[in-house]
Design a protein around this motif. Structure first.
Motif, PDB file in Angstrom:
ATOM      1  N   GLN A  92     -22.982 -17.308 -11.913  1.00 36.69           N
ATOM      2  CA  GLN A  92     -23.300 -17.305 -13.342  1.00 36.69           C
ATOM      3  C   GLN A  92     -22.866 -18.636 -13.945  1.00 36.69           C
ATOM      4  N   VAL A  93     -23.817 -19.326 -14.564  1.00 35.42           N
ATOM      5  CA  VAL A  93     -23.557 -20.634 -15.160  1.00 35.42           C
ATOM      6  C   VAL A  93     -22.786 -20.441 -16.460  1.00 35.42           C
ATOM      7  N   LYS A  94     -21.636 -21.073 -16.562  1.00 34.88           N
ATOM      8  CA  LYS A  94     -20.791 -20.914 -17.741  1.00 34.88           C
ATOM      9  C   LYS A  94     -21.297 -21.726 -18.928  1.00 34.88           C
ATOM     10  N   ASP A  95     -21.841 -22.922 -18.676  1.00 35.31           N
ATOM     11  CA  ASP A  95     -22.321 -23.805 -19.741  1.00 35.31           C
ATOM     12  C   ASP A  95     -23.789 -24.130 -19.475  1.00 35.31           C
ATOM     13  N   PRO A  96     -24.742 -23.300 -19.968  1.00 37.63           N
ATOM     14  CA  PRO A  96     -26.164 -23.562 -19.691  1.00 37.63           C
ATOM     15  C   PRO A  96     -26.642 -24.905 -20.219  1.00 37.63           C
ATOM     16  N   ARG A  97     -26.108 -25.366 -21.353  1.00 43.36           N
ATOM     17  CA  ARG A  97     -26.541 -26.646 -21.909  1.00 43.36           C
ATOM     18  C   ARG A  97     -26.233 -27.790 -20.949  1.00 43.36           C
ATOM     19  N   LYS A  98     -25.012 -27.833 -20.468  1.00 45.02           N
ATOM     20  CA  LYS A  98     -24.627 -28.891 -19.542  1.00 45.02           C
ATOM     21  C   LYS A  98     -25.422 -28.793 -18.246  1.00 45.02           C
ATOM     22  N   PHE A  99     -25.700 -27.561 -17.813  1.00 41.19           N
ATOM     23  CA  PHE A  99     -26.421 -27.364 -16.562  1.00 41.19           C
ATOM     24  C   PHE A  99     -27.849 -27.892 -16.658  1.00 41.19           C
ATOM     25  N   PHE A 100     -28.601 -27.500 -17.689  1.00 41.73           N
ATOM     26  CA  PHE A 100     -30.009 -27.881 -17.787  1.00 41.73           C
ATOM     27  C   PHE A 100     -30.183 -29.351 -18.154  1.00 41.73           C
ATOM     28  N   THR A 232     -32.585 -21.667  -6.950  1.00 35.90           N
ATOM     29  CA  THR A 232     -33.459 -21.394  -8.080  1.00 35.90           C
ATOM     30  C   THR A 232     -32.599 -20.832  -9.205  1.00 35.90           C
ATOM     31  N   VAL A 233     -33.181 -20.792 -10.386  1.00 33.65           N
ATOM     32  CA  VAL A 233     -32.464 -20.355 -11.586  1.00 33.65           C
ATOM     33  C   VAL A 233     -33.120 -19.085 -12.111  1.00 33.65           C
ATOM     34  N   VAL A 234     -32.312 -18.096 -12.436  1.00 35.37           N
ATOM     35  CA  VAL A 234     -32.775 -16.844 -13.033  1.00 35.37           C
ATOM     36  C   VAL A 234     -32.108 -16.711 -14.398  1.00 35.37           C
ATOM     37  N   VAL A 235     -32.920 -16.545 -15.435  1.00 29.64           N
ATOM     38  CA  VAL A 235     -32.415 -16.419 -16.802  1.00 29.64           C
ATOM     39  C   VAL A 235     -32.590 -14.975 -17.249  1.00 29.64           C
ATOM     40  N   VAL A 236     -31.493 -14.337 -17.647  1.00 31.40           N
ATOM     41  CA  VAL A 236     -31.512 -12.987 -18.200  1.00 31.40           C
ATOM     42  C   VAL A 236     -31.137 -13.093 -19.673  1.00 31.40           C
ATOM     43  N   THR A 237     -32.037 -12.691 -20.546  1.00 29.61           N
ATOM     44  CA  THR A 237     -31.803 -12.864 -21.978  1.00 29.61           C
ATOM     45  C   THR A 237     -32.643 -11.876 -22.757  1.00 29.61           C
ATOM     46  N   ASP A 238     -32.127 -11.447 -23.900  1.00 27.94           N
ATOM     47  CA  ASP A 238     -32.880 -10.629 -24.848  1.00 27.94           C
ATOM     48  C   ASP A 238     -33.391 -11.468 -26.014  1.00 27.94           C
ATOM     49  N   LEU A 239     -33.254 -12.780 -25.902  1.00 26.73           N
ATOM     50  CA  LEU A 239     -33.699 -13.708 -26.940  1.00 26.73           C
ATOM     51  C   LEU A 239     -34.951 -14.429 -26.463  1.00 26.73           C
ATOM     52  N   THR A 240     -36.003 -14.386 -27.263  1.00 26.90           N
ATOM     53  CA  THR A 240     -37.246 -15.072 -26.945  1.00 26.90           C
ATOM     54  C   THR A 240     -37.519 -16.132 -28.001  1.00 26.90           C
ATOM     55  N   LEU A 330     -38.645 -33.159 -24.064  1.00 26.71           N
ATOM     56  CA  LEU A 330     -37.729 -32.612 -25.055  1.00 26.71           C
ATOM     57  C   LEU A 330     -37.321 -31.220 -24.605  1.00 26.71           C
ATOM     58  N   LEU A 331     -36.017 -30.969 -24.541  1.00 28.67           N
ATOM     59  CA  LEU A 331     -35.502 -29.652 -24.203  1.00 28.67           C
ATOM     60  C   LEU A 331     -35.087 -28.944 -25.483  1.00 28.67           C
ATOM     61  N   ILE A 332     -35.582 -27.730 -25.674  1.00 31.25           N
ATOM     62  CA  ILE A 332     -35.201 -26.914 -26.826  1.00 31.25           C
ATOM     63  C   ILE A 332     -34.323 -25.783 -26.308  1.00 31.25           C
ATOM     64  N   LEU A 333     -33.077 -25.746 -26.755  1.00 28.28           N
ATOM     65  CA  LEU A 333     -32.117 -24.737 -26.319  1.00 28.28           C
ATOM     66  C   LEU A 333     -31.798 -23.825 -27.489  1.00 28.28           C
ATOM     67  N   ASN A 339     -26.811 -14.545 -25.205  1.00 28.05           N
ATOM     68  CA  ASN A 339     -28.231 -14.730 -24.915  1.00 28.05           C
ATOM     69  C   ASN A 339     -28.606 -16.201 -25.045  1.00 28.05           C
ATOM     70  N   PHE A 340     -29.408 -16.666 -24.088  1.00 32.36           N
ATOM     71  CA  PHE A 340     -29.771 -18.081 -24.017  1.00 32.36           C
ATOM     72  C   PHE A 340     -31.253 -18.186 -23.703  1.00 32.36           C
ATOM     73  N   ALA A 341     -31.943 -19.125 -24.368  1.00 33.36           N
ATOM     74  CA  ALA A 341     -33.367 -19.377 -24.112  1.00 33.36           C
ATOM     75  C   ALA A 341     -33.580 -20.881 -24.056  1.00 33.36           C
ATOM     76  N   ILE A 342     -34.562 -21.304 -23.254  1.00 41.17           N
ATOM     77  CA  ILE A 342     -34.850 -22.726 -23.084  1.00 41.17           C
ATOM     78  C   ILE A 342     -36.345 -22.927 -23.037  1.00 41.17           C
ATOM     79  N   SER A 343     -36.799 -24.033 -23.607  1.00 38.74           N
ATOM     80  CA  SER A 343     -38.211 -24.429 -23.557  1.00 38.74           C
ATOM     81  C   SER A 343     -38.241 -25.943 -23.493  1.00 38.74           C
TER      82      SER A 343
END
Length: 688
Positions: A92-100, A232-240, A330-333, A339-343
């Motif tokens: 489990q990635v603790k800091d998704p921002r730093k990771f992506f 690979t990366v798996v994202v589990v989130t209830d935020l879209t 451009l990364l949108i976090l 909950n975490f979402a990325i585009s």
């Protein structure tokens, strides 16, 4: 004392001789098993006897094609060949921002990242690893020796009876496995296991690996097979998150709840470019954040300014300037609680925004004489490129030639040639596909020294399947709240059932919208493409996952309790069962079937004779009632008329100062009347 020492010496000598005899016997057994001539294959080989060809190079890759909610069973897909088992580790990635932001491509772990991970692993084998290698060598020698003493049919009967219980698909990892390949980060490890992988029938087949339900977060999945590794990366989130852009740099971000679709206010948004934050903010009460990406100077202008500043300072003043390979995406976090979402927005979303001037706008089109080819076929391709002026008119481009390259599915260049352009901007060429060509999607790219145009074609080889899997239901439309039986059956094309085969099945749920009419395709028996493939590619929510076994007739009955309709939910649902059947030869075939769980028996529809009326006009409303099959039925329909009005929402002090603010409106509803209509035998009725 002398007698004791002599006795100890004799015991030690006897033990050494005994060990040498055992080692010699094992060595002879191993040599005999390797020298033994391989027996001729039988029509249906046993599962454990399947081996890969000696020239098949082991490889595998991991992929995911969607994010998952916290109530869903997360899963990933694995492509592999020549691999019998894999060790999976989930972190489990603790800091998704730093990771992506640390990845060059947010969609995949690139070679640079993998090399960085692998470089930290030890190169020498540990003591536990060497001990395990000796044990493995001894076990292989004994097994090969025993195999030589038994006939093939005896081994087959034994394995079919006892092997299943002794050979689980998923087993836990032990200390020796961690010693062989150390953990990336023990504090981040969530789970680990060993997955047994039966050989695939087709080289480009995929196998699904379930991860189960997970808490919201970003998970890094590591797979290990010998010296090979994949991530690979798996994202589990209830935020879209939904984002919209304009060519002049305006950006609108909308965050909603994944399950209900309700807005998610208070979500923290961050837009990152080249690892720097360019926009940040929090979504408002409607889950919306508006932003403006400031215009940047084109690289050419920056170079010209640099030349003016360094003029007269010597020729070495600009030697250290690095060439820019192109603007980073451009990364949108978005983050809200756990909950975490990325585009990501590629630079083409802002084409014409970062560059103030373009030397020449070019449009092109590349096509082939057919969309699909087999190995050893010749591909004939043609293309046309034209320049476009400011008024949108086409004209010939200034170039006399174009560089055309073709890449195979692995990204390797198989064709690279400079082709002449005609006076009308056309070009053509051909390439012969080799007999051992890689199957898949090929890209054709025409490069004009900046502007590019692309096309594609497929290379495929048809292979007749051995058997077919069917999934049937009692009907296409069934009432919600009852028990439904899915029937899974498999039959070889020569007529015999696929008896006692293993079955993995998954049940998905998706929304169904009834329009009251049956389409022409449905009347002809053509299944809707979206219904046929949406769940296979990750559409819908998985509600059940289980395993079973076909009986002697090649059939399996799956009972499913359809949830009853909720008073607050006015939607029908499609339930689809996808089955993966694996026969005794480890060949896997898929099949699927579905039905619609309905809340009633009648579908009502109301249409007006026009859209706009004057005051005092009479609105003629046509009411139609049918069943779910599209056949007319008689029904009593209640109508309710509601008046909707919109009022401006007052601006806050911050919104008053925002020049890019869009006026918000609030909707109000007020009931103004009701009525009743009874449709005739043709399902038609009217109301004025």
């Amino acid at each position: 004392m002398v007698q004791i020492n002599s006795r100890s010496h004799r015991i030690l000598t006897a033990s050494l001789i005994y060990l040498l005899v055992i080692a010699g016997a094992l060595t002879v057994a191993a040599m005999r098993s390797r020298a033994k001539v391989k027996p001729e294959p039988e029509p249906v080989p046993a599962a454990e006897e399947t081996v890969r060809p000696p020239d098949a190079k082991p490889f595998f890759s991991l992929s995911t094609n969607r994010t998952f909610g916290s109530t869903e069973n997360a899963r990933l897909w694995v492509d592999y060949q020549g691999v019998n088992q894999m060790d999976f580790r989930v972190y489990q990635v603790k800091d998704p921002r730093k990771f992506f932001t640390g990845l060059k491509d947010p969609h995949q772990m690139g070679k640079d990242e993998e090399e960085e991970v692998v470089s930290a692993l030890p190169k020498k084998k540990s003591f536990l690893e060497r001990v395990r290698a000796v044990k493995r060598w001894a076990h292989a020698g004994i097994k090969d020796f025993v195999r030589l003493q038994l006939r093939r049919d005896s081994r087959t009967a034994f394995n079919q009876k006892f092997r299943k219980e002794a050979d689980p698909i998923r087993t836990p990892l032990n200390v020796a496995d961690y010693a062989r390949v150390p953990l990336l980060n023990p504090d981040m490890l969530v789970t680990s296991w060993r997955e047994m992988l039966p050989p695939l029938e087709e080289e480009y087949d995929k196998r699904m690996i379930p991860l189960g339900k997970r808490d919201p977060g970003v998970y890094l999945v590591e797979a290990i097979a010998g010296d090979l590794r994949a991530y690979t990366v798996v994202v589990v989130t209830d935020l879209t998150m939904i984002d919209k852009t304009t060519r002049d740099g305006e950006l609108l971000i909308y965050t909603v709840d994944r399950k209900t679709g309700e807005p998610r206010p208070g979500a923290q948004i961050e837009v990152i470019k080249e690892k720097k934050t360019v926009v940040s903010g929090v979504t408002d009460g409607q889950g919306i954040l508006r932003a403006k990406i400031e215009k940047t100077k084109p690289p050419q202008a920056e170079e010209e300014e640099g030349e003016e500043e360094t003029e007269g300072e010597g020729a070495d003043a600009t030697e250290d300037v690095e060439e820019e390979s192109g603007p980073d995406p451009l990364l949108i976090l978005a983050r809200q609680s756990s909950n975490f979402a990325i585009s990501d927005l590629g630079s083409f979303y802002f084409s014409g925004f970062e560059e103030e001037e373009s030397t020449e706008q070019v449009k092109g089109f590349i096509y082939t004489d057919r969309p699909v080819y087999r190995p050893a076929h010749t591909v004939n391709f043609k293309g046309i490129v034209r320049a476009v002026d400011d008024n949108g008119a086409y004209r010939p481009i200034s170039e006399n030639s174009v560089n055309v390259s073709i890449e195979d599915p692995n990204g390797a260049a198989i064709f690279n040639k400079e082709l002449p352009l005609s006076s009308r901007g056309t070009f053509k060429g051909e390439i012969e596909i080799g007999e051992e060509a890689t199957l898949g999607h090929y890209n054709i790219v025409a490069d004009m020294g900046g502007p590019r145009s692309s096309g594609s074609f497929q290379v495929a080889e048809y292979k007749k399947p051995e058997y077919k899997v069917n999934v049937t239901t009692p009907g296409k439309y069934l009432p919600a709240g009852q028990k439904v039986n899915f029937n899974v059956s498999a039959k070889y094309f020569f007529g015999s059932p696929v008896a006692n085969a293993d079955v993995k099945y998954y049940i998905y749920r998706s929304h169904y919208y009834a329009w009251g009419y049956q389409s022409d395709d449905a009347e002809l028996g053509i299944e809707d493409e979206e219904d046929q493939y949406s769940d296979y590619y990750g559409g819908g929510d998985m509600v059940q996952e289980s395993e079973g076994k076909l009986d002697a007739r090649g059939q399996l009955n799956v009972e499913f309790d359809v949830p009853a309709a909720s008073e607050n939910d006015n939607t029908d649902y499609t339930y689809r069962l996808e089955a993966q059947v694996t026969d005794a030869a480890r060949r896997t075939m898929d099949g699927a079937g579905s039905f619609v769980a309905t809340r009633g028996n009648t579908v009502a529809r109301a249409d007006t004779d026009r859209y706009v009326y004057r005051k005092g006009d009479v609105a003629k409303i046509k009411v139609t009632t049918t069943n779910y099959e599209g056949h007319p039925v008689t029904a009593k329909v209640s109508l309710q008329f509601v008046k909707r009005t919109w009022s401006k929402k007052p601006k806050t002090a911050e919104e008053e100062l925002d020049e890019y603010y869009y006026q918000q409106y609030e909707m109000h509803e007020r009931p103004i009347g009701n009525g009743y209509v009874e449709t005739d035998a043709q399902g038609n009725g009217s109301f004025d």
